[in-house]
Design a protein around this motif. Structure first.
Motif, PDB file in Angstrom:
ATOM      1  N   ILE A  77      -7.817  -1.566   5.156  1.00 12.20           N
ATOM      2  CA  ILE A  77      -6.454  -1.873   4.714  1.00 12.20           C
ATOM      3  C   ILE A  77      -6.113  -1.092   3.450  1.00 12.20           C
ATOM      4  N   ALA A  78      -7.033  -1.035   2.501  1.00  9.06           N
ATOM      5  CA  ALA A  78      -6.788  -0.306   1.253  1.00  9.06           C
ATOM      6  C   ALA A  78      -6.546   1.178   1.528  1.00  9.06           C
ATOM      7  N   TRP A  79      -7.322   1.762   2.424  1.00 14.11           N
ATOM      8  CA  TRP A  79      -7.155   3.168   2.775  1.00 14.11           C
ATOM      9  C   TRP A  79      -5.796   3.415   3.421  1.00 14.11           C
ATOM     10  N   ARG A  80      -5.388   2.524   4.341  1.00 11.84           N
ATOM     11  CA  ARG A  80      -4.098   2.678   5.014  1.00 11.84           C
ATOM     12  C   ARG A  80      -2.944   2.507   4.023  1.00 11.84           C
ATOM     13  N   ILE A  81      -3.072   1.585   3.104  1.00 12.82           N
ATOM     14  CA  ILE A  81      -2.026   1.389   2.093  1.00 12.82           C
ATOM     15  C   ILE A  81      -1.912   2.638   1.234  1.00 12.82           C
ATOM     16  N   TYR A  82      -3.042   3.148   0.790  1.00 13.13           N
ATOM     17  CA  TYR A  82      -3.040   4.347  -0.040  1.00 13.13           C
ATOM     18  C   TYR A  82      -2.367   5.509   0.685  1.00 13.13           C
ATOM     19  N   SER A  83      -2.740   5.750   1.936  1.00 10.67           N
ATOM     20  CA  SER A  83      -2.150   6.880   2.655  1.00 10.67           C
ATOM     21  C   SER A  83      -0.667   6.652   2.929  1.00 10.67           C
ATOM     22  N   ARG A  84      -0.270   5.428   3.202  1.00  9.27           N
ATOM     23  CA  ARG A  84       1.147   5.132   3.458  1.00  9.27           C
ATOM     24  C   ARG A  84       1.967   5.306   2.173  1.00  9.27           C
ATOM     25  N   GLY A 126       6.515  11.003  -1.838  1.00 10.61           N
ATOM     26  CA  GLY A 126       6.687  12.442  -2.002  1.00 10.61           C
ATOM     27  C   GLY A 126       7.611  13.068  -0.980  1.00 10.61           C
ATOM     28  N   ARG A 127       7.835  14.313  -1.193  1.00 11.49           N
ATOM     29  CA  ARG A 127       8.661  15.131  -0.304  1.00 11.49           C
ATOM     30  C   ARG A 127       7.953  15.274   1.030  1.00 11.49           C
ATOM     31  N   GLN A 128       8.712  15.089   2.107  1.00 14.13           N
ATOM     32  CA  GLN A 128       8.124  15.149   3.445  1.00 14.13           C
ATOM     33  C   GLN A 128       8.853  16.164   4.311  1.00 14.13           C
ATOM     34  N   HIS A 129       8.090  16.821   5.133  1.00 11.25           N
ATOM     35  CA  HIS A 129       8.666  17.733   6.107  1.00 11.25           C
ATOM     36  C   HIS A 129       9.189  16.890   7.267  1.00 11.25           C
ATOM     37  N   PHE A 130      10.420  17.155   7.687  1.00 12.23           N
ATOM     38  CA  PHE A 130      10.984  16.400   8.809  1.00 12.23           C
ATOM     39  C   PHE A 130      10.307  16.828  10.100  1.00 12.23           C
TER      40      PHE A 130
END
Length: 174
Positions: free
Chosen positions: A19-26, A32-36
């Motif tokens: 859960i901690a890993w998924r929260i961090y990645s989410r 941040g800036r994301q490519h569409f």
């Protein structure tokens, strides 16, 4: 599993780390800036409302629970509209980019995380809950509200991204 079995501490730790890993990645993705990516947006737009519809069908015999889910769906759609208004969109030679309003996405992710952590704590300290059916967790009005909010938020946000990308594609270049 026997009614008085305990969830092993190692299992709790493993689930907690996942859960901690998924929260961090989410959260990292939300700030941040994301490519569409059109495929990702279309998958969210198709799969999330489909999941909401399946949940609503399953709750047809429980009108109060269905109403709670519908309220969550409405709240999520409104939050997504607010998030889209505060999103920064960019058209560059490298492609389309957007920077989402981080606070809304992070708050929703943390809300879901808090609910899951609370449920894991319940399973640890109240082992008799392990004997209940797996759908017991989803029957909670609080869980349904949070789930509805998340489903509608991400589906509506994806729709907004798709509409933006289409409007940019139709705009003639200078």
């Amino acid at each position: 599993m026997p009614p008085h079995a305990h969830l092993p501490p190692l299992a709790i730790a493993g689930i907690g780390l996942l859960i901690a890993w998924r929260i961090y990645s989410r959260v990292r993705r939300l700030v941040g800036r994301q490519h569409f990516r059109p495929v990702r947006a279309w998958m969210s737009l198709i799969l999330l409302p489909l999941l909401a519809a399946v949940l609503l069908l399953g709750l047809a015999v429980h009108p109060l629970r269905a109403a709670v889910l519908v309220v969550g769906l409405g709240a999520g759609a409104l939050l997504a509209q607010l998030g889209l208004q505060r999103t920064r969109f960019e058209v560059t030679p490298q492609g389309l980019f957007y920077t989402p309003h981080a606070h809304i996405g992070i708050a929703l992710s943390l809300l879901l995380t808090a609910r899951v952590v609370y449920r894991l704590a319940q399973l640890y300290w109240l082992p008799e809950l392990l004997a209940e059916s797996p759908d017991h967790f989803i029957r909670s009005p609080l869980t349904l509200m949070i789930l509805g909010t998340l489903l509608a938020y991400y589906a509506r946000y994806a729709w907004g991204l798709i509409r933006w990308s289409r409007s940019v594609a139709q705009t003639p270049s200078p």
